[in-house]
Motif scaffolding. Sequence first.
Motif: not given
Length: 311
Positions: A33, A35, A52-54, A68, A70, A72-74, A138-139
Amino acid sequence: MDVLSDVVAVTRTGRPRSAHVRWHAPWGQEFAAVPGSAGFQVVLRGSCWLLPPNAEPVRLGTGDVVFLPHGSGHTLADSLEGLGAAPACDPADREPYDAYASDSVDRTGEGGQVTVVLCGAYRLDPSRTHPLLLTLPDLIHLPARSDRDPGLRAAVELLAAELRDPRLGTDAAVPALLDTLLLYILRIWFAERPARGATTGWAAALNDPPVTAALHAIHRDPAAPWTVARLAAEAGLSRAAFARRFATLVGQPPLGYLTWWRMTTAARLLRTSDAPLRSLAGQVGYTSEFAFANAFKRAHGTAPGAYRRMG
């Protein structure tokens, strides 16, 4: 300029990064991720999974585009079963801007199925992030479809060709193509949102002719002496009806958005030009340098001169 063009021109900062990557199964790649950034993945050949996370894993096929907004990590991987056994990421790859630094990368596995992915990332200036981007999920997954805007596929193919086979002019072509790709992604997303039932927010605003007319007027000439009545005339509505409609869809009153855009434009000009403050004030609708300085400090927490020196 129109709203969407300005979103890209003003919000992005620095040089975007991209890479054309060939992975040979088994493989797995983590993207940390970051920011203040936005990234994308485009599958040019083969298929893979995006984790994707969560959230549930997403199966990606040839032609699929993932954005993505924002940072976001993936993780990308050739299969869910082999993910745990995938080789650890090289330390340099844990920073997406390093991972995207090479134009073309070949990751050799054990000679398995090949997946080719176009990766990219944009740095965004948090102080100039347009509210349109803040409303995005987010995605965003745009599956390949024959009826989807052919411009998106054309931009992908041109960008992939430049990264796969760099030639004279590639350094100039790649950033322009990345901006074009980002515009197509956003254009498609906002065009398709009303079909999913969006009745408020930027998706609805950009598909509402009266509000869009007013937004384009503001972006076309932010220095004009706009009033709610003048903007309502651009929209073809009464003053009261326009004010209600604009605030409902955009999320703030017309003059509130006008002031925000003027200050955002001023911030960009302070960082990208040496124009004196009096000239810059006039470009964003202020006849008094003092009034401009006060408005800028209220918006950004610092005086224009200090803001310029910080850049």
